[in-house]
Design a protein around this motif. Structure first.
Motif, PDB file in Angstrom:
ATOM      1  N   GLU A   1       0.832  -1.200   0.000  1.00 21.73           N
ATOM      2  CA  GLU A   1       0.000   0.000   0.000  1.00 21.73           C
ATOM      3  C   GLU A   1       0.870   1.255   0.000  1.00 21.73           C
ATOM      4  OE1 GLU A   1      -3.635   0.039   2.042  1.00 21.73           O
ATOM      5  OE2 GLU A   1      -3.475  -2.042   2.731  1.00 21.73           O
ATOM      6  N   PRO A   2       0.902   1.983  -1.130  1.00 17.91           N
ATOM      7  CA  PRO A   2       1.737   3.188  -1.234  1.00 17.91           C
ATOM      8  C   PRO A   2       1.409   4.201  -0.143  1.00 17.91           C
ATOM      9  CG  PRO A   2       0.905   2.541  -3.388  1.00 17.91           C
ATOM     10  CD  PRO A   2       0.188   1.694  -2.392  1.00 17.91           C
ATOM     11  N   GLY A   3       2.450   4.696   0.494  1.00 16.95           N
ATOM     12  CA  GLY A   3       2.283   5.700   1.532  1.00 16.95           C
ATOM     13  C   GLY A   3       1.846   5.148   2.873  1.00 16.95           C
ATOM     14  N   VAL A   4       1.509   3.873   2.918  1.00 18.44           N
ATOM     15  CA  VAL A   4       1.019   3.251   4.148  1.00 18.44           C
ATOM     16  C   VAL A   4       2.038   2.251   4.693  1.00 18.44           C
ATOM     17  CG1 VAL A   4      -0.797   1.810   5.176  1.00 18.44           C
ATOM     18  CG2 VAL A   4      -1.391   3.562   3.480  1.00 18.44           C
ATOM     19  N   ASN A   5       2.529   1.366   3.805  1.00 18.36           N
ATOM     20  CA  ASN A   5       3.490   0.353   4.254  1.00 18.36           C
ATOM     21  C   ASN A   5       4.507  -0.024   3.192  1.00 18.36           C
ATOM     22  OD1 ASN A   5       2.170  -1.347   2.429  1.00 18.36           O
ATOM     23  ND2 ASN A   5       1.015  -2.431   4.003  1.00 18.36           N
ATOM     24  N   ASP A   6       4.553   0.722   2.083  1.00 15.57           N
ATOM     25  CA  ASP A   6       5.406   0.311   0.968  1.00 15.57           C
ATOM     26  C   ASP A   6       6.900   0.520   1.219  1.00 15.57           C
ATOM     27  OD1 ASP A   6       4.975   3.077   0.842  1.00 15.57           O
ATOM     28  OD2 ASP A   6       5.327   3.144  -1.321  1.00 15.57           O
ATOM     29  N   LEU A   7       7.261   1.078   2.369  1.00 15.10           N
ATOM     30  CA  LEU A   7       8.681   1.187   2.728  1.00 15.10           C
ATOM     31  C   LEU A   7       9.096   0.099   3.716  1.00 15.10           C
ATOM     32  CD1 LEU A   7       9.166   5.059   3.117  1.00 15.10           C
ATOM     33  CD2 LEU A   7       9.573   3.613   1.116  1.00 15.10           C
ATOM     34  N   ALA A   8       8.243  -0.905   3.873  1.00  9.60           N
ATOM     35  CA  ALA A   8       8.529  -1.967   4.847  1.00  9.60           C
ATOM     36  C   ALA A   8       9.863  -2.648   4.563  1.00  9.60           C
ATOM     37  CB  ALA A   8       7.395  -2.993   4.854  1.00  9.60           C
ATOM     38  N   TYR A   9      10.131  -2.943   3.314  1.00  7.20           N
ATOM     39  CA  TYR A   9      11.390  -3.614   2.974  1.00  7.20           C
ATOM     40  C   TYR A   9      12.565  -2.703   3.290  1.00  7.20           C
ATOM     41  CZ  TYR A   9      14.886  -6.212   0.320  1.00  7.20           C
ATOM     42  OH  TYR A   9      16.013  -6.922  -0.039  1.00  7.20           O
ATOM     43  N   GLN A  10      12.471  -1.440   2.910  1.00 10.62           N
ATOM     44  CA  GLN A  10      13.535  -0.471   3.174  1.00 10.62           C
ATOM     45  C   GLN A  10      13.751  -0.295   4.673  1.00 10.62           C
ATOM     46  OE1 GLN A  10      13.002   3.360   1.218  1.00 10.62           O
ATOM     47  NE2 GLN A  10      14.038   4.419   2.886  1.00 10.62           N
ATOM     48  N   ARG A  11      12.676  -0.355   5.447  1.00  8.04           N
ATOM     49  CA  ARG A  11      12.747  -0.172   6.906  1.00  8.04           C
ATOM     50  C   ARG A  11      13.151  -1.455   7.628  1.00  8.04           C
ATOM     51  NH1 ARG A  11       7.299   1.547   9.146  1.00  8.04           N
ATOM     52  NH2 ARG A  11       8.563   1.828  11.030  1.00  8.04           N
ATOM     53  N   ALA A  12      13.299  -2.548   6.889  1.00  4.29           N
ATOM     54  CA  ALA A  12      13.608  -3.850   7.491  1.00  4.29           C
ATOM     55  C   ALA A  12      12.527  -4.273   8.476  1.00  4.29           C
ATOM     56  CB  ALA A  12      14.977  -3.842   8.157  1.00  4.29           C
ATOM     57  N   ILE A  13      11.272  -4.045   8.100  1.00  3.60           N
ATOM     58  CA  ILE A  13      10.141  -4.522   8.889  1.00  3.60           C
ATOM     59  C   ILE A  13       9.936  -5.988   8.533  1.00  3.60           C
ATOM     60  CG2 ILE A  13       7.687  -4.263   9.380  1.00  3.60           C
ATOM     61  CD1 ILE A  13       9.476  -1.951  10.354  1.00  3.60           C
ATOM     62  N   VAL A  14      10.265  -6.869   9.466  1.00  4.78           N
ATOM     63  CA  VAL A  14      10.250  -8.311   9.206  1.00  4.78           C
ATOM     64  C   VAL A  14       9.590  -9.027  10.383  1.00  4.78           C
ATOM     65  CG1 VAL A  14      12.376  -8.136   7.857  1.00  4.78           C
ATOM     66  CG2 VAL A  14      12.515  -8.731  10.280  1.00  4.78           C
ATOM     67  N   ILE A  15       9.155 -10.242  10.139  1.00  3.07           N
ATOM     68  CA  ILE A  15       8.692 -11.102  11.221  1.00  3.07           C
ATOM     69  C   ILE A  15       9.906 -11.846  11.774  1.00  3.07           C
ATOM     70  CG2 ILE A  15       7.267 -13.088  11.828  1.00  3.07           C
ATOM     71  CD1 ILE A  15       5.311 -12.274   9.672  1.00  3.07           C
ATOM     72  N   HIS A  16      10.065 -11.829  13.097  1.00  6.70           N
ATOM     73  CA  HIS A  16      11.168 -12.553  13.724  1.00  6.70           C
ATOM     74  C   HIS A  16      10.758 -12.930  15.144  1.00  6.70           C
ATOM     75  CE1 HIS A  16      12.357  -9.154  16.330  1.00  6.70           C
ATOM     76  NE2 HIS A  16      12.138  -8.362  15.284  1.00  6.70           N
ATOM     77  N   GLY A  17      11.515 -13.800  15.749  1.00  6.80           N
ATOM     78  CA  GLY A  17      11.268 -14.185  17.122  1.00  6.80           C
ATOM     79  C   GLY A  17      11.965 -13.240  18.089  1.00  6.80           C
ATOM     80  N   ALA A  18      11.438 -13.144  19.332  1.00  8.62           N
ATOM     81  CA  ALA A  18      12.050 -12.274  20.332  1.00  8.62           C
ATOM     82  C   ALA A  18      11.734 -12.794  21.726  1.00  8.62           C
ATOM     83  CB  ALA A  18      11.546 -10.841  20.181  1.00  8.62           C
ATOM     84  N   ASP A  19      12.705 -12.683  22.638  1.00  7.81           N
ATOM     85  CA  ASP A  19      12.485 -13.164  23.995  1.00  7.81           C
ATOM     86  C   ASP A  19      11.529 -12.271  24.778  1.00  7.81           C
ATOM     87  OD1 ASP A  19      14.099 -10.951  24.392  1.00  7.81           O
ATOM     88  OD2 ASP A  19      15.758 -12.056  25.303  1.00  7.81           O
ATOM     89  N   TYR A  20      11.283 -11.049  24.283  1.00  9.92           N
ATOM     90  CA  TYR A  20      10.339 -10.161  24.964  1.00  9.92           C
ATOM     91  C   TYR A  20       8.885 -10.405  24.551  1.00  9.92           C
ATOM     92  CZ  TYR A  20      11.224  -7.461  20.647  1.00  9.92           C
ATOM     93  OH  TYR A  20      11.395  -7.070  19.345  1.00  9.92           O
ATOM     94  N   VAL A  21       8.670 -11.409  23.694  1.00  9.26           N
ATOM     95  CA  VAL A  21       7.308 -11.823  23.348  1.00  9.26           C
ATOM     96  C   VAL A  21       7.051 -13.146  24.065  1.00  9.26           C
ATOM     97  CG1 VAL A  21       5.698 -12.398  21.501  1.00  9.26           C
ATOM     98  CG2 VAL A  21       7.477 -10.675  21.111  1.00  9.26           C
ATOM     99  N   SER A  22       6.508 -13.057  25.275  1.00  7.80           N
ATOM    100  CA  SER A  22       6.298 -14.255  26.091  1.00  7.80           C
ATOM    101  C   SER A  22       5.362 -13.929  27.246  1.00  7.80           C
ATOM    102  CB  SER A  22       7.628 -14.781  26.644  1.00  7.80           C
ATOM    103  OG  SER A  22       8.165 -13.876  27.588  1.00  7.80           O
ATOM    104  N   GLU A  23       4.751 -14.955  27.795  1.00 10.93           N
ATOM    105  CA  GLU A  23       3.903 -14.790  28.975  1.00 10.93           C
ATOM    106  C   GLU A  23       4.751 -14.352  30.169  1.00 10.93           C
ATOM    107  OE1 GLU A  23       0.770 -14.823  29.085  1.00 10.93           O
ATOM    108  OE2 GLU A  23       0.187 -15.767  27.184  1.00 10.93           O
TER     109      GLU A  23
END
Length: 241
Positions: free
Chosen positions: A155-177
């Protein structure tokens, strides 16, 4: 005499694309003429709601609508509902081909988007904010956050810079109960939708390479202007602009 080439589409695809815009009565006539009926055709939004009864049906309906605009024949869809606080499951991954729910998970938002709840979103580099809208998944790779999945914002202007911003799905230890018990919320990323480390590999592998992710928040401007939520052009053109 010149003859135009005939466009042949699978009947299910044609039906789905027409039903996006046809009024109910016309849709019923089309299904009848096609040899289908409401008893055999179930709209995707309804199917998603049945598979994930804990999710907001309105959000799932919007996700189904966006997918119908982008790729009606998609096999996998992930949905994030950022209107929910980070302590609640707000990520669902669906296997559309097999009609099953694969994951129902916690997911982080960017630290620039809010504290326990996300309220601000952007497409701006270095904002550390999450982005809304429809994404197409790309390849997996190993980076500074371990096993990760690149995302292409559609979506132009909404999320089309995701690749440039390195917006990725990844694991993290701060995502936990455990992190929630200590702080009352999940940890926050630089804008990435981070997931529990335990599900990183199977979740990423389930949606990598040409599947879709829909990220929702009731942002009035985005809801009004998103091309994928008011499909007026050919679906393939929208997804491949």
């Amino acid at each position: 005499m010149r003859f135009l080439p005939t466009l042949r589409l699978p009947l299910s695809t044609l039906a789905a694309s027409l039903l996006v815009t046809l009024p109910t009565a016309h849709a019923g006539n089309f299904l009848s003429q096609a040899g289908l009926s409401y008893s055999t055709y179930v709209p995707l939004g309804q199917t998603l709601t049945e598979l994930a009864p804990g999710a907001d049906p309105h959000v799932l309906q919007l996700a189904a609508q966006a997918l119908a605009c982008a790729q009606p024949d998609a096999e996998r869809l992930a949905v994030i509902d950022f209107s929910r606080p980070s302590v609640e499951p707000r990520l669902w991954v669906f296997d559309l081909a097999q009609e099953r729910l694969m994951f129902e998970e916690l997911v982080s938002h960017g630290r620039g988007s809010g504290d326990a709840e996300a309220t601000v979103f952007s497409n701006i580099p270095e904002s550390y904010q999450s982005s809304l809208g429809l994404f197409r998944t790309m390849n997996s790779y190993y980076g500074r956050n371990g096993y990760s999945l690149r995302l292409e914002g559609l979506e132009p202007g909404v999320n089309d810079l995701a690749y440039q911003r390195a917006i990725v799905i990844h694991g993290a230890d701060y995502v936990s109960e455990a992190f929630i018990r200590q702080t009352g919320r999940l940890g926050r990323s630089h804008g990435c939708p981070a997931v529990r480390q335990e599900v990183t590999y199977p979740l990423i592998d389930s949606i990598k390479e040409d599947h879709y992710l829909f990220a929702y928040y009731p942002d009035p401007e985005w809801l009004k202007n998103s091309a994928f939520l008011s499909c007026e052009r050919d679906a393939t053109q929208l997804a491949m602009y």
